[in-house]
Design a protein around this motif. Structure first.
Motif, short mmCIF file in Angstrom:
data_model
loop_
_atom_site.label_atom_id
_atom_site.label_comp_id
_atom_site.label_asym_id
_atom_site.label_seq_id
_atom_site.Cartn_x
_atom_site.Cartn_y
_atom_site.Cartn_z
N THR A 195 53.94 36.51 52.18
CA THR A 195 52.76 37.34 51.94
C THR A 195 52.58 38.39 52.95
OG1 THR A 195 50.51 37.48 51.52
CG2 THR A 195 51.06 35.87 52.90
N PHE A 196 51.91 39.44 52.99
CA PHE A 196 51.82 40.60 54.01
C PHE A 196 50.72 41.58 53.25
CE2 PHE A 196 55.44 41.87 51.27
CZ PHE A 196 55.10 43.09 51.08
N TRP A 197 50.36 42.44 54.66
CA TRP A 197 49.48 43.42 54.01
C TRP A 197 50.38 44.85 54.37
CZ3 TRP A 197 44.34 43.79 52.60
CH2 TRP A 197 43.53 42.51 52.56
N ALA A 198 50.13 45.88 53.56
CA ALA A 198 51.08 46.89 53.89
C ALA A 198 50.18 48.16 53.21
CB ALA A 198 52.11 46.80 53.33
N ARG A 199 50.66 49.40 53.71
CA ARG A 199 50.02 50.43 53.05
C ARG A 199 50.91 51.80 53.31
NH1 ARG A 199 47.29 54.67 55.49
NH2 ARG A 199 46.97 54.68 57.72
N ALA A 200 50.83 52.87 52.74
CA ALA A 200 51.67 54.02 52.99
C ALA A 200 50.82 55.26 53.19
CB ALA A 200 52.62 54.31 51.79
N GLU A 201 51.35 55.88 54.13
CA GLU A 201 50.51 57.22 54.35
C GLU A 201 50.68 58.12 53.31
OE1 GLU A 201 48.52 57.94 56.70
OE2 GLU A 201 49.12 56.63 58.52
N GLU A 202 50.10 59.41 53.09
CA GLU A 202 50.03 60.40 52.21
C GLU A 202 51.36 61.04 52.34
OE1 GLU A 202 48.58 62.26 48.85
OE2 GLU A 202 47.31 60.76 50.01
N GLY A 203 52.15 61.14 50.99
CA GLY A 203 53.21 61.87 51.14
C GLY A 203 54.54 60.86 51.16
N SER A 204 54.22 59.60 51.51
CA SER A 204 55.49 58.62 51.63
C SER A 204 55.79 58.10 50.08
CB SER A 204 54.61 57.62 52.40
OG SER A 204 55.77 56.13 52.22
N SER A 205 56.92 57.62 50.28
CA SER A 205 57.54 56.92 49.22
C SER A 205 56.42 55.54 49.10
CB SER A 205 59.09 56.57 49.41
OG SER A 205 59.41 55.55 48.18
N ARG A 206 56.45 55.20 47.68
CA ARG A 206 55.56 53.89 47.49
C ARG A 206 56.43 52.75 47.19
NH1 ARG A 206 50.57 56.13 48.74
NH2 ARG A 206 50.25 57.99 48.07
N ARG A 207 57.67 52.82 46.75
CA ARG A 207 58.36 51.68 46.31
C ARG A 207 59.21 51.12 47.41
NH1 ARG A 207 63.45 51.30 42.76
NH2 ARG A 207 62.84 49.79 41.32
N LEU A 208 58.51 49.74 47.90
CA LEU A 208 59.18 49.10 49.03
C LEU A 208 59.96 48.02 48.77
CD1 LEU A 208 59.06 48.50 52.26
CD2 LEU A 208 57.02 47.19 51.63
N LYS A 209 60.97 47.80 49.02
CA LYS A 209 61.96 46.66 48.72
C LYS A 209 61.86 45.56 49.61
CE LYS A 209 66.70 45.96 47.40
NZ LYS A 209 67.99 46.65 47.31
N VAL A 210 61.67 44.56 49.26
CA VAL A 210 61.37 43.18 50.14
C VAL A 210 62.53 42.36 49.85
CG1 VAL A 210 59.90 41.43 50.66
CG2 VAL A 210 58.85 43.51 49.83
N MET A 211 63.38 42.31 50.63
CA MET A 211 64.70 41.37 50.79
C MET A 211 64.58 40.14 51.58
SD MET A 211 67.82 44.09 50.34
CE MET A 211 67.61 44.57 52.26
N PHE A 212 65.11 38.88 51.01
CA PHE A 212 65.15 37.73 51.43
C PHE A 212 66.44 37.59 51.85
CE2 PHE A 212 61.18 37.33 49.85
CZ PHE A 212 60.50 36.09 50.04
N VAL A 213 66.92 37.71 52.93
CA VAL A 213 68.43 37.60 53.48
C VAL A 213 68.59 36.08 53.66
CG1 VAL A 213 70.32 38.37 55.01
CG2 VAL A 213 68.33 39.96 54.24
N ASP A 214 69.43 35.52 53.10
CA ASP A 214 70.06 33.97 53.19
C ASP A 214 71.51 33.73 53.55
OD1 ASP A 214 71.31 34.02 50.72
OD2 ASP A 214 69.41 33.09 49.55
N ARG A 215 71.80 32.47 53.72
CA ARG A 215 73.05 32.46 53.88
C ARG A 215 74.21 32.83 52.94
NH1 ARG A 215 75.92 26.61 55.98
NH2 ARG A 215 77.94 27.42 56.39
N GLN A 216 73.83 32.52 51.87
CA GLN A 216 74.58 32.78 50.34
C GLN A 216 75.12 34.23 50.38
OE1 GLN A 216 72.81 30.00 46.90
NE2 GLN A 216 71.65 31.63 47.40
N THR A 217 73.95 35.13 50.57
CA THR A 217 74.33 36.46 50.55
C THR A 217 74.75 37.31 51.72
OG1 THR A 217 71.98 37.19 50.53
CG2 THR A 217 72.86 36.58 48.50
N ARG A 218 74.35 36.72 52.92
CA ARG A 218 74.78 37.16 54.17
C ARG A 218 76.26 37.24 54.48
NH1 ARG A 218 73.71 35.57 60.26
NH2 ARG A 218 73.83 37.65 61.08
N HIS A 219 76.89 38.43 54.95
CA HIS A 219 78.37 38.77 55.00
C HIS A 219 78.68 37.42 56.07
CE1 HIS A 219 76.76 40.61 58.47
NE2 HIS A 219 77.98 40.55 58.91
N MET A 220 77.96 36.92 57.04
CA MET A 220 78.38 36.07 57.99
C MET A 220 78.03 34.64 57.59
SD MET A 220 77.45 38.12 61.48
CE MET A 220 77.95 36.83 62.48
N GLY A 221 77.60 34.45 56.44
CA GLY A 221 77.26 33.26 56.13
C GLY A 221 78.37 32.14 55.74
#
Length: 296
Positions: A195-221
């Protein structure tokens, strides 16, 4: 510029061109971020959400045959989603109580996160990351200046993370990230999500991508096939920002991969490397983030 230094450390010198997608980042020998490309740049949500079915059929069936009318056509056909689908509403509702384990409230104004639980300590730092597009400009120039005073304050919060970029990043985009265990991987399996609080300034893109980087998908995992560019398809979810502060929650059960890399059944929360908050290619943004926490 320290942001550029991080991008070089985590390198993004490869792109992917899967069928029907926009090219995206990740996959360099020592790169983590990017996580591929949005399926529709910054519009729509096709194929990016994961978790809920694309038709949003939670609650009522897709045909809308539920309800109590004699004809069996009650409700809005195909509408669904009203039966408590945790992936439909990604904001914390008024009166909703979550048990939090704070990752960082930003109030100490430094990049390091607190150690967290004694038995399962966290150690990590916030950093800027972006692809290497020549026309891209990512602020602040000094990474230590990511933490900025809030004017006006957000309730008791006086400091938040603040970053911006122009639309010059053309490969996977730009954003900020935090790793939660600098020595190994962090066991976040006791939590439902972030969970987190967030906002965008006027004129900003609104579509924020939240990624969970784990050992399975990380290239060094050591799990995904990095030699054949099958890594960095990280589990993720998009949230839609507004000009005013919103309190978001991202349940782990709602995360999905984009499909360009090796596929896994679910995120490995017991081996979590970090979290990315990013925007896709050609997206100008100005983002504020505060009070990032795991929740039960």
């Amino acid at each position: 510029m320290l942001g550029l230094g991080c991008a070089q450390i985590f390198g993004f010198d490869k792109t992917y061109e899967p069928a029907g997608g926009v090219s995206g980042g990740g996959g360099a020998p020592d790169g983590d971020g990017g996580g591929g490309r949005d399926s529709a740049a910054d519009g729509g949500g096709a194929g990016v959400g994961g978790g809920a079915a694309a038709s949003g059929t939670g609650g009522a069936t897709a045909s809308g045959t539920g309800g109590a009318t004699a004809s069996g056509t009650g409700g809005a056909a195909g509408g669904g989603g009203g039966g408590g689908d945790p992936c439909e509403v990604l904001e914390v509702m008024p009166g909703e109580v979550l048990s939090l384990s704070m990752i960082d409230d930003m109030e100490d104004e430094d990049l390091a996160i607190p150690e967290g639980d004694v038995e399962n300590p966290r150690s990590g730092d916030w950093f800027m990351d972006h692809d290497e597009s020549m026309e891209g400009i990512h602020e602040p120039e000094i990474e230590a200046d990511l933490m900025s005073a809030l004017d006006p304050p957000r309730g008791d919060s006086l400091v938040a993370l603040h970053t911006s970029a122009n639309d010059g990043f053309r490969v996977w985009g730009a954003g900020v990230a935090v790793f939660v265990n600098s020595d190994d991987y962090y066991d976040a399996s006791a939590y439902r999500g972030v969970t987190f609080w967030a906002r965008a300034e006027e004129g900003s893109s609104r579509r924020l991508k939240v990624m969970f980087v784990d050992r399975q998908t990380r290239h060094m995992g050591g799990i995904c096939d990095n030699e054949n560019d099958r890594c960095n398809d990280h589990f993720h979810k998009h949230v839609t920002l507004a000009n005013d502060w919103k309190h978001f929650k991202v349940p782990a059960e709602c995360l999905g991969q984009e499909g360009f890399g090796e596929q896994f059944d679910a995120p490995a929360l017991d081996q979590l490397w970090g979290l990315y908050f990013s925007f896709g290619p050609r997206q100008e943004f100005e983002l504020w983030i505060d009070d990032v926490a795991f929740y039960r």
